[in-house]
Scaffold this motif. Structure first.
Motif, PDB file in Angstrom:
ATOM      1  N   ASP A  30       0.831  -1.202   0.000  1.00 26.38           N
ATOM      2  CA  ASP A  30       0.000   0.000   0.000  1.00 26.38           C
ATOM      3  C   ASP A  30       0.870   1.258   0.000  1.00 26.38           C
ATOM      4  OD1 ASP A  30      -2.518  -1.184  -0.093  1.00 26.38           O
ATOM      5  OD2 ASP A  30      -2.662  -1.387   2.079  1.00 26.38           O
ATOM      6  N   THR A  68      -8.993 -10.701  -1.293  1.00 28.93           N
ATOM      7  CA  THR A  68      -9.855  -9.562  -0.955  1.00 28.93           C
ATOM      8  C   THR A  68      -9.093  -8.252  -1.054  1.00 28.93           C
ATOM      9  OG1 THR A  68     -11.243 -10.921   0.471  1.00 28.93           O
ATOM     10  CG2 THR A  68     -11.309  -8.543   0.844  1.00 28.93           C
ATOM     11  N   TRP A  69      -7.834  -8.253  -0.588  1.00 31.56           N
ATOM     12  CA  TRP A  69      -6.988  -7.053  -0.735  1.00 31.56           C
ATOM     13  C   TRP A  69      -6.793  -6.712  -2.210  1.00 31.56           C
ATOM     14  CZ3 TRP A  69      -2.327  -6.290  -3.209  1.00 31.56           C
ATOM     15  CH2 TRP A  69      -1.684  -5.076  -2.947  1.00 31.56           C
ATOM     16  N   LYS A  71      -8.873  -7.332  -4.647  1.00 35.80           N
ATOM     17  CA  LYS A  71     -10.133  -6.757  -5.118  1.00 35.80           C
ATOM     18  C   LYS A  71     -10.257  -5.293  -4.701  1.00 35.80           C
ATOM     19  CE  LYS A  71     -14.061  -8.810  -4.797  1.00 35.80           C
ATOM     20  NZ  LYS A  71     -15.238  -9.570  -4.291  1.00 35.80           N
ATOM     21  N   CYS A  72      -9.946  -5.023  -3.446  1.00 35.32           N
ATOM     22  CA  CYS A  72     -10.039  -3.641  -2.952  1.00 35.32           C
ATOM     23  C   CYS A  72      -9.051  -2.728  -3.670  1.00 35.32           C
ATOM     24  CB  CYS A  72      -9.794  -3.606  -1.445  1.00 35.32           C
ATOM     25  SG  CYS A  72     -11.089  -4.401  -0.474  1.00 35.32           S
ATOM     26  N   THR A  73      -7.843  -3.233  -3.918  1.00 35.43           N
ATOM     27  CA  THR A  73      -6.822  -2.443  -4.612  1.00 35.43           C
ATOM     28  C   THR A  73      -7.228  -2.189  -6.061  1.00 35.43           C
ATOM     29  OG1 THR A  73      -5.115  -3.362  -3.162  1.00 35.43           O
ATOM     30  CG2 THR A  73      -4.376  -2.340  -5.216  1.00 35.43           C
ATOM     31  N   ARG A  76      -9.792   0.484  -5.945  1.00 37.27           N
ATOM     32  CA  ARG A  76      -9.209   1.790  -5.578  1.00 37.27           C
ATOM     33  C   ARG A  76      -8.446   2.406  -6.740  1.00 37.27           C
ATOM     34  NH1 ARG A  76      -4.197   3.271  -3.557  1.00 37.27           N
ATOM     35  NH2 ARG A  76      -3.528   1.118  -3.156  1.00 37.27           N
ATOM     36  N   GLY A 104     -14.563  -6.474  -9.442  1.00 43.02           N
ATOM     37  CA  GLY A 104     -14.577  -7.671  -8.618  1.00 43.02           C
ATOM     38  C   GLY A 104     -14.549  -8.970  -9.397  1.00 43.02           C
TER      39      GLY A 104
END
Length: 261
Positions: A30, A68-69, A71-73, A76, A104
Motif C-alpha cells: 500500500d 480480498t486485498w 479486489k479492494c486495490t 481503488r 470484482g
C-alpha cells in the motif's frame, strides 16, 4: 491489415517480501502504490503476500484475505491487479496467478511447471490449463516464475501480445532470468513484463530483482533498480506491435504443433 490503436499502461512492482507476514507485506505494498497517474494494470511478484513458503501453513482459501486485498486495490486504482497467491487445494496448494478486475470479476491461471529442485510438487498441484487474459485489446499470457524455462508452453500461436511472468527468482540464477525474458520477447514477437522480488527469504535465498518490461525486439523499455523496492510504469502500444509483426512476420514460418497438458 487493421490494427487496434490502443495502449496499455502498466505498473510493475518490485518488493521485499517479509516471510509469511501477510499484513506487513500488504501494508508495504500500500505504501509503494501511491501512484500519481492512472494505470490499466498492476502486476505484483509471485507469492507477494507470503513469500515462496510452499511447505508452510500459509495458503488461504479461495477468495481469501489476500484475494480480498487485491479486489479492494483493483477498485481503488480502477485497474486490473495481477499477482500470485498460494491457495489451498485439498491437501496441497495452487500457486495461483489471480487476474482481478476493478468490478470484482476475476480469472486465474495456476502455475504449470513446478520447481523440482525446491520440491514444489510435494506441496503444490500443477495447473492444467494455458490461459489468455484480455485488457484494452491486448491479449496476455500469464506465467509464474519457473514457467519461464519452458518455451514450448509459452510459444505464441499468434494468440497473445504480452507475456507476464511473476516470480521469486533467486539472485544466483539472475543471468538466466534476464536472458530468458529477452529470448521470449524476441521469439514470440511480443511484449514481456516481468516482476521479481528482492531480499532474502525465510530459507536464506537471496533475490536481486530484475523487474522490467521488454519490447518485441527484446529491448528493455522500463526497469526497476536492482536490490531496491520500486514501481516502474510503462505504456505499451498495440499499433506499434502490430506494425512490427506485419513488417517482420516470422510467425508465418513457425512450426505447427499441439500442446498436450
Amino acid at each position: 491489415m487493421s490494427v487496434i490503436a490502443s495502449s496499455l499502461k502498466v505498473a510493475l512492482v518490485q518488493s521485499d517480501i517479509h516471510w509469511c507476514h501477510v499484513t506487513q507485506n500488504l501494508v508495504n505494498l500500500d505504501a509503494l502504490l501511491t501512484l500519481d497517474e492512472s494505470i490499466d494494470l498492476l502486476v505484483l511478484p509471485e507469492t507477494f503476500a507470503t513469500g515462496f513458503a510452499i511447505n508452510l501453513d500459509v495458503a488461504e482459501p479461495e477468495e481469501g484475505p489476500i484475494f480480498t486485498w487485491m479486489k479492494c486495490t483493483a477498485a481503488r486504482l480502477n485497474a486490473v491487479v495481477a499477482g500470485s497467491v498460494l491457495v489451498q487445494q485439498a491437501d496441497k496448494k495452487a500457486n495461483r496467478f489471480y487476474w482481478v478486475w476493478p468490478n470484482g470479476h476475476y480469472e486465474f491461471y495456476d502455475k504449470r511447471h513446478l520447481f523440482c529442485l525446491g520440491n514444489e510438487g510435494a506441496h503444490v498441484v500443477a495447473g492444467t490449463q494455458r490461459k489468455i487474459f484480455t485488457v484494452n485489446g491486448f491479449k496476455i499470457l500469464p506465467q509464474v516464475c519457473y514457467d519461464l524455462r519452458f518455451p514450448v508452453f509459452q510459444r505464441s500461436l499468434n494468440d497473445y501480445d504480452v507475456m507476464i511472468n511473476v516470480a521469486n527468482w533467486p539472485a544466483a540464477r539472475r543471468y538466466a532470468w534476464d536472458q530468458l525474458l529477452i529470448a521470449r520477447a524476441i521469439e514470440n514477437q511480443c511484449y514481456v513484463l516481468a516482476c521479481n522480488r528482492i531480499g532474502d527469504d525465510g530459507n536464506g535465498v537471496a533475490h536481486s530483482g530484475g523487474t522490467a518490461a521488454y519490447d518485441y525486439l527484446g529491448q528493455p523499455i522500463c526497469q526497476v533498480k536492482d536490490d531496491n523496492q520500486g514501481v516502474c510504469v510503462v505504456t505499451l502500444k498495440h499499433d506499434k506491435l502490430a506494425q512490427f509483426r506485419e513488417r517482420f512476420p516470422a510467425h508465418l514460418d513457425a512450426d505447427a504443433f499441439t500442446l498436450n497438458i
